[in-house]
Scaffold this motif. Structure first.
Motif, short mmCIF file in Angstrom:
data_model
loop_
_atom_site.label_atom_id
_atom_site.label_comp_id
_atom_site.label_asym_id
_atom_site.label_seq_id
_atom_site.Cartn_x
_atom_site.Cartn_y
_atom_site.Cartn_z
N ARG A 207 36.22 40.70 44.26
CA ARG A 207 35.69 40.70 45.22
C ARG A 207 34.94 41.69 46.13
O ARG A 207 36.49 41.62 46.63
CB ARG A 207 35.17 39.81 46.02
CG ARG A 207 34.66 38.20 44.99
CD ARG A 207 33.80 37.14 45.81
NE ARG A 207 34.58 36.05 44.83
CZ ARG A 207 35.47 34.97 45.08
NH1 ARG A 207 36.09 35.42 45.61
NH2 ARG A 207 35.66 34.33 43.75
N GLU A 208 33.96 42.86 46.98
CA GLU A 208 34.47 43.92 47.04
C GLU A 208 35.72 44.68 46.48
O GLU A 208 36.30 45.20 47.53
CB GLU A 208 34.46 43.78 49.08
CG GLU A 208 33.13 42.74 49.39
CD GLU A 208 33.04 42.42 50.07
OE1 GLU A 208 34.29 42.75 51.71
OE2 GLU A 208 32.03 41.60 50.69
N GLY A 209 36.40 44.91 45.67
CA GLY A 209 37.20 45.27 44.66
C GLY A 209 38.40 44.79 44.99
O GLY A 209 39.50 46.02 45.05
N GLU A 210 38.38 43.85 45.75
CA GLU A 210 39.91 43.51 45.90
C GLU A 210 40.14 42.30 45.35
O GLU A 210 39.05 41.62 45.06
CB GLU A 210 40.28 43.28 47.93
CG GLU A 210 40.61 44.13 48.85
CD GLU A 210 40.41 43.63 49.84
OE1 GLU A 210 40.96 42.54 50.19
OE2 GLU A 210 40.73 44.50 51.32
N LEU A 211 40.97 42.00 44.51
CA LEU A 211 41.34 40.70 44.44
C LEU A 211 41.85 39.58 45.33
O LEU A 211 42.65 39.92 46.39
CB LEU A 211 43.37 41.14 43.13
CG LEU A 211 43.88 39.46 42.90
CD1 LEU A 211 42.81 39.09 41.87
CD2 LEU A 211 45.40 40.19 42.35
N ARG A 212 40.66 38.67 44.69
CA ARG A 212 40.11 37.50 45.61
C ARG A 212 41.50 36.58 45.52
O ARG A 212 41.95 35.29 45.75
CB ARG A 212 39.13 37.65 45.81
CG ARG A 212 38.67 38.38 46.34
CD ARG A 212 39.25 38.86 47.96
NE ARG A 212 38.14 39.56 49.23
CZ ARG A 212 37.49 39.94 49.97
NH1 ARG A 212 36.33 38.59 49.29
NH2 ARG A 212 37.29 41.36 50.03
#
Length: 106
Positions: free
Chosen positions: A93-98
């Protein structure tokens, strides 16, 4: 309790925690909070990519526009690490691994 036994228990628990949410990529691991660029440079291209809108609530209406479902765009990358290992799904999400999820063993 003897110190070697305590140390063994601590290392065993730590190892279980480390493997609980991880994807081994060569000599490194994919980690929560890393960017898609970092993950792809560590782990290579995924076997599959998908994206979807995860509903997060109802957005209020604005002038001339009715209320609508607000969503959070999620991108999923699927890795197949190898025979006998779990398929691993990474959610960005939003370019980050969540989040990491696991499928069946191969």
């Amino acid at each position: 309790m003897p110190k070697p036994l305590i140390l063994a228990c601590v290392l065993l628990c730590w190892g279980m925690h480390a493997s609980a949410q991880s994807l081994r990529c060569g000599r490194d691991f994919a980690q929560i909070g890393e960017t898609k660029f970092v993950i792809e440079s560590k782990c290579g291209a995924p076997a599959a990519k998908d994206s979807f809108c995860k509903p997060i609530g109802i957005a209020p209406s604005t002038v001339g526009r009715p209320p609508h479902v607000a969503c959070d765009m999620v991108e999923e990358w699927t890795y197949k690490p190898g025979i006998g290992q779990f398929i691993t799904i990474l959610q960005f999400r939003e370019g980050e691994l969540r989040e990491m999820k696991y499928g069946p063993r191969q």
